[in-house]
Design a protein around this motif. Structure first.
Motif, short mmCIF file in Angstrom:
data_model
loop_
_atom_site.label_atom_id
_atom_site.label_comp_id
_atom_site.label_asym_id
_atom_site.label_seq_id
_atom_site.Cartn_x
_atom_site.Cartn_y
_atom_site.Cartn_z
N ARG A 102 37.83 37.91 51.39
CA ARG A 102 38.87 38.41 50.48
C ARG A 102 38.70 39.91 50.23
O ARG A 102 39.67 40.66 50.26
CB ARG A 102 38.77 37.61 49.18
CG ARG A 102 39.75 37.99 48.12
CD ARG A 102 39.08 38.77 47.01
NE ARG A 102 39.88 38.79 45.81
CZ ARG A 102 39.41 38.90 44.58
NH1 ARG A 102 38.11 38.97 44.41
NH2 ARG A 102 40.22 38.94 43.57
N GLY A 132 33.01 40.90 44.17
CA GLY A 132 34.19 40.74 43.32
C GLY A 132 34.89 42.07 43.13
O GLY A 132 34.38 43.13 43.53
N ARG A 133 36.03 42.00 42.47
CA ARG A 133 36.79 43.23 42.24
C ARG A 133 36.04 44.24 41.39
O ARG A 133 36.21 45.45 41.61
CB ARG A 133 38.15 42.89 41.61
CG ARG A 133 39.13 42.34 42.63
CD ARG A 133 40.48 42.09 42.01
NE ARG A 133 40.43 41.00 41.04
CZ ARG A 133 41.29 40.86 40.04
NH1 ARG A 133 42.26 41.74 39.86
NH2 ARG A 133 41.19 39.84 39.22
N PHE A 153 41.74 49.23 38.63
CA PHE A 153 42.50 47.99 38.50
C PHE A 153 43.99 48.26 38.36
O PHE A 153 44.80 47.63 39.02
CB PHE A 153 41.98 47.17 37.30
CG PHE A 153 40.81 46.30 37.65
CD1 PHE A 153 41.00 45.00 38.10
CD2 PHE A 153 39.51 46.77 37.55
CE1 PHE A 153 39.92 44.19 38.43
CE2 PHE A 153 38.42 45.96 37.89
CZ PHE A 153 38.63 44.68 38.33
N ARG A 167 41.82 35.27 45.14
CA ARG A 167 40.51 34.76 45.52
C ARG A 167 40.54 33.23 45.55
O ARG A 167 41.18 32.60 44.71
CB ARG A 167 39.49 35.24 44.49
CG ARG A 167 38.08 34.77 44.71
CD ARG A 167 37.11 35.63 43.92
NE ARG A 167 37.26 35.52 42.48
CZ ARG A 167 36.86 34.47 41.78
NH1 ARG A 167 36.35 33.42 42.39
NH2 ARG A 167 36.98 34.45 40.48
P1 AMP Z 1 37.49 38.77 40.80
O1 AMP Z 1 36.90 37.50 40.33
O2 AMP Z 1 36.77 39.35 41.96
O3 AMP Z 1 38.98 38.67 41.04
O4 AMP Z 1 37.31 39.82 39.61
C1 AMP Z 1 37.66 39.45 38.32
C2 AMP Z 1 36.90 40.29 37.33
O5 AMP Z 1 37.41 41.62 37.36
C3 AMP Z 1 37.07 39.85 35.90
O6 AMP Z 1 36.09 38.92 35.54
C4 AMP Z 1 36.90 41.13 35.12
O7 AMP Z 1 35.54 41.37 34.86
C5 AMP Z 1 37.37 42.20 36.06
N1 AMP Z 1 38.73 42.66 35.72
C6 AMP Z 1 39.89 41.99 35.88
N2 AMP Z 1 40.95 42.75 35.49
C7 AMP Z 1 40.43 43.92 35.05
C8 AMP Z 1 40.99 45.13 34.51
N3 AMP Z 1 42.32 45.27 34.37
N4 AMP Z 1 40.16 46.14 34.18
C9 AMP Z 1 38.82 46.01 34.34
N5 AMP Z 1 38.22 44.90 34.84
C10 AMP Z 1 39.01 43.87 35.19
#
Ligand code: AMP
Ligand code: ZN
Ligand code: FE
Ligand code: FE
Length: 273
Positions: A102, A132-133, A153, A167
């Protein structure tokens, strides 16, 4: 005896500190036991255990599955799972691989937007393989494409932004069943964040054993409501700081939320490893 923090992340998932430093931090904060609950991985546990022995801190093995409940992201904590169970190993392996695929796709999309970022740039941010993101956001900042992760983001990788890719997640039901099969204790993480308490009775019917009553994002009304539910449904009560390392967004410090060790003793009555 003492205070325990049962929800802690390390840099094996999206925390900033390695398990050794996290255990040292527990010592600094006078916490007697910590639950290491990295997202979708138990890889940080061996180091944490080692450090725990050195510093006299009890390390409770845990995991936090990022699962799907009817399209909603819901987190399931699992304590005292047997890491040697093949089905658990296989699922964790699959989750790792799908996260890698991903992020690779997201990097391709970013390249299409003329942002020069490589998989190695992202992998550098974390010790583990649970990408992760948040890691991607930090890598984008390091490369100078944004000033804050929030900007990363909103401009690039948020769910409505151009480089977003969904994901793969296991369902909450699969997570609860897998934890039970591994001899572990499934607990619903921070229920106050979902705005959907029906999840609780649903998961109880398939074997949920506990509920995270104490969490930084829970207001007093949430704490009281979930305490009452725990009594009604005979659920174990857990709590912790959801520590991710100081400096990550508004992440509170280790031990910002703790529970009395009495709660851990209750949980341990059901442990099988
Ligand atoms: P993922 O599971 O890889 O999609 O990443 C998700 C995680 O990214 C979440 O648990 C948050 O910690 C972080 N996240 C999601 N949206 C935002 C945002 N707008 N700004 C900062 N962190 C974010
Ligand atoms: Zn996290
Ligand atoms: Fe969570
Ligand atoms: Fe967490």
């Amino acid at each position: 005896m003492g205070r325990v923090d049962l929800h802690v992340h390390t840099n094996y998932s999206d925390g900033l500190m390695d398990p050794f430093a996290v255990v040292q931090e527990a010592l600094n904060k006078n916490i007697s036991a910590i639950g290491i609950t990295d997202h979708d991985t138990m890889d940080g546990l061996s180091t944490a255990k080692q450090a725990g022995k050195m510093y006299g801190i009890e390390v409770v093995p845990g995991i936090e599955f990022s699962a799907d409940y009817d399209g909603k992201e819901v987190h399931i904590l699992g304590y005292y799972c047997n890491r040697e169970l093949n089905e658990l190993k296989q699922t964790l392996q699959d989750l790792k691989r799908s996260r890698l695929e991903r992020i690779t796709r997201m990097i391709q999309k970013l390249k299409g937007l003329n942002l020069d970022i490589s998989l190695a740039d992202v992998q550098q941010i974390t010790k583990g393989e649970i990408l992760g993101r948040p890691h991607l956001a930090l890598a984008l900042c390091r490369k100078g494409y944004c000033k804050t992760t929030a900007e990363a983001f909103s401009k690039y990788i948020g769910s409505n932004a151009p480089a977003y890719v969904k994901r793969f997640k296991i369902t909450t039901g699969e997570a609860v069943r897998l934890i039970l099969k591994s001899g572990g204790i499934p607990v619903l993480a921070h229920p106050g964040l979902y705005n959907a308490d029906e999840i609780i009775s649903d998961l109880i019917s398939i074997g949920l054993m506990g509920i995270e009553v104490f969490h930084p994002d829970h207001r007093l009304v949430d704490i009281l409501r979930y305490k009452k539910m725990a009594r009604e449904y005979n659920l174990l009560v857990t709590g912790g700081s959801d520590f991710h390392g100081t400096g990550i967004g508004s992440s509170p410090f280790l031990g910002y939320v703790t529970v009395d060790s009495q709660y851990l003793e209750e949980i341990k009555k059901y442990r099988r490893i």
